[in-house]
Design a protein around this motif. Sequence first.
Motif, short mmCIF file in Angstrom:
data_model
loop_
_atom_site.label_atom_id
_atom_site.label_comp_id
_atom_site.label_asym_id
_atom_site.label_seq_id
_atom_site.Cartn_x
_atom_site.Cartn_y
_atom_site.Cartn_z
N SER A 108 34.56 32.03 34.73
CA SER A 108 34.79 33.35 35.32
C SER A 108 34.06 33.39 36.66
O SER A 108 32.83 33.31 36.70
N TYR A 109 34.83 33.46 37.75
CA TYR A 109 34.29 33.48 39.11
C TYR A 109 34.92 34.68 39.80
O TYR A 109 35.90 34.55 40.52
N PRO A 110 34.39 35.88 39.58
CA PRO A 110 35.08 37.10 40.00
C PRO A 110 35.52 37.11 41.46
O PRO A 110 36.63 37.57 41.76
N LEU A 111 34.70 36.60 42.37
CA LEU A 111 35.07 36.64 43.79
C LEU A 111 36.34 35.85 44.06
O LEU A 111 37.12 36.21 44.95
N ARG A 112 36.54 34.76 43.32
CA ARG A 112 37.61 33.83 43.65
C ARG A 112 38.73 33.77 42.62
O ARG A 112 39.50 32.82 42.59
N GLU A 113 38.82 34.77 41.77
CA GLU A 113 39.96 34.82 40.85
C GLU A 113 41.24 35.10 41.64
O GLU A 113 41.27 35.97 42.51
N PRO A 114 42.32 34.37 41.34
CA PRO A 114 43.58 34.63 42.05
C PRO A 114 44.11 36.03 41.80
O PRO A 114 44.79 36.61 42.64
N ALA A 115 43.79 36.58 40.63
CA ALA A 115 44.10 37.98 40.32
C ALA A 115 42.92 38.51 39.51
O ALA A 115 42.28 37.75 38.79
N LEU A 122 40.51 39.51 36.82
CA LEU A 122 40.48 39.28 35.39
C LEU A 122 39.24 39.94 34.81
O LEU A 122 38.15 39.86 35.39
N THR A 123 39.40 40.57 33.66
CA THR A 123 38.22 41.03 32.93
C THR A 123 37.52 39.81 32.34
O THR A 123 38.08 38.71 32.28
N GLY A 124 36.31 40.03 31.88
CA GLY A 124 35.60 38.94 31.23
C GLY A 124 36.34 38.43 30.02
O GLY A 124 36.41 37.21 29.78
N ALA A 146 32.20 37.73 34.85
CA ALA A 146 32.62 39.12 34.64
C ALA A 146 32.09 39.61 33.30
O ALA A 146 31.98 38.84 32.33
N PRO A 147 31.72 40.89 33.21
CA PRO A 147 31.19 41.43 31.94
C PRO A 147 32.16 41.17 30.79
O PRO A 147 33.37 41.37 30.93
N GLY A 148 31.63 40.70 29.69
CA GLY A 148 32.44 40.43 28.52
C GLY A 148 32.86 38.98 28.37
O GLY A 148 33.33 38.57 27.30
N PHE A 149 32.69 38.17 29.41
CA PHE A 149 33.10 36.76 29.34
C PHE A 149 32.31 35.99 28.29
O PHE A 149 32.89 35.36 27.40
N LEU A 150 30.98 36.04 28.40
CA LEU A 150 30.16 35.28 27.45
C LEU A 150 30.29 35.78 26.02
O LEU A 150 30.41 34.98 25.09
N PRO A 151 30.27 37.11 25.77
CA PRO A 151 30.45 37.56 24.39
C PRO A 151 31.78 37.12 23.79
O PRO A 151 31.85 36.73 22.62
#
Length: 460
Positions: free
Chosen positions: A199-206, A208-210, A248-253
């Motif tokens: 999860s790389y929020p700055l570079r997501e093509p669209a 995505l939530t975690g 992004a929040p929720g990715f690790l959980p």
Amino acid sequence: MTHGSADLSALLPADLPQRRLLRTPVPGPRSRALADRRSAAVAAGVASTLPVYVERAGGGVLVDVDGNSFIDLASGIAVTSVGNASPAVAAAVAAQATAFTHTCFMVAPYEGYVAVCEALGRLTPGDHAKRTVLVNSGAEAVENAVKIARRATGRDAVVVLDHAYHGRTNLTMAMTAKAMPYKTGFGPFAGEVYRVPASYPLREPAPLTGAEAAARATSVIEKQVGADRVACVVVEPVLGEGGFIVPAPGFLPALARWCAENGVLLVADEVQTGFARTGAMFACEHDGVVPDLVAMAKGIAGGLPLGAVTGRAELMDAVHAGGLGGTFGGNPLACAAALATIELYEQADLAAAARRIEERVVTRLRAVAVRAPQVAEVRGRGAMLAIELVRPGSLEPDAAEAARVARACAERGVLVLTCGTYGNVVRLLPPLVIPDALLDEGLDVLEEALLVGAPQAAPV
């Protein structure tokens, strides 16, 4: 306790001024002479960021052989979090050195090793029964975590994230994403290592939530590996060398839930993020995640080489006697340093100090970013902070700009590091005991480096 030089001054060397001072150009004549000696004696493959040679260090400063005093915003890559040459750590090491320096715990054990294992069992997330093994480095800790996971599950496959960094041994090079300088020319690498999107929020093509980013990752695992073949998923809760990327929040959980549902062990690589660095004792606590195994090193022992794996007792004890260990693992001097360092983290509440550093630095740098068009994002947690630099008006990484900023800071007496898969991130890892005034002065220099000589946005 509030963070500031008056509050944490007892943790600093009393006879070393916490100030920036340049007596010579950088590098000075004695450092240049040492560089000449180095070129004839040290392997060319060993690189250094700062072009000077350190004679003394303490608290938040490094003093070179020419008498220049640099503000240290690197902490030896998140190692000297309690300050370099911490008086408490130095005293503990000196006392242990007088008693004995080595026996090898596998030959003749000693209390210090046991006491460090007890402390790590108490500090790492989760209230389950735990066991620990002590090693020498972060790469060794990660490698041992994989060994344990494979032995405990009877499975072979290891899953890692894109942009991950896990070390320089053969196995951990295979687990590391970035080719140059870590992997190029050093193969072939260990097998059964599989990489999935992070999860790389700055570079997501669209956007995505975690949870969506985790589902993308686990879908790749299920299709390309098979969940029933995976021994462990190894994650940095904040990607380190990859660019200080906060998922992004929720990715690790979500990733942790998938692991639990499929009998896969979750290994947290807390080598750089651990020990109060991110504002919690361990970074996975921010997401409420309890890993099965935790790999640690860097900030554990105030500058002495020590690593560890702490995990669920039944997993750790699945390894046969003699299957874990090493000649120097848990060296008594390093154990003495670790016990003194852990006491400082807890008694001085250095996790809270890291959170105050985050507030101070992020507020300042986000204000600078408004005037610096090459700054794409200011991010991080606690005292693990970064600025991603791009060509203005785009997300094209600008590694040359990151190098320029780091060089400009060094020339003015401030040490910052670069990182990132694309080499375009300036990272800040100040000691958690750094005085406010020294931190502010370091940020003054960084601000000027970002604004003076920076690339300009193209006219609209």
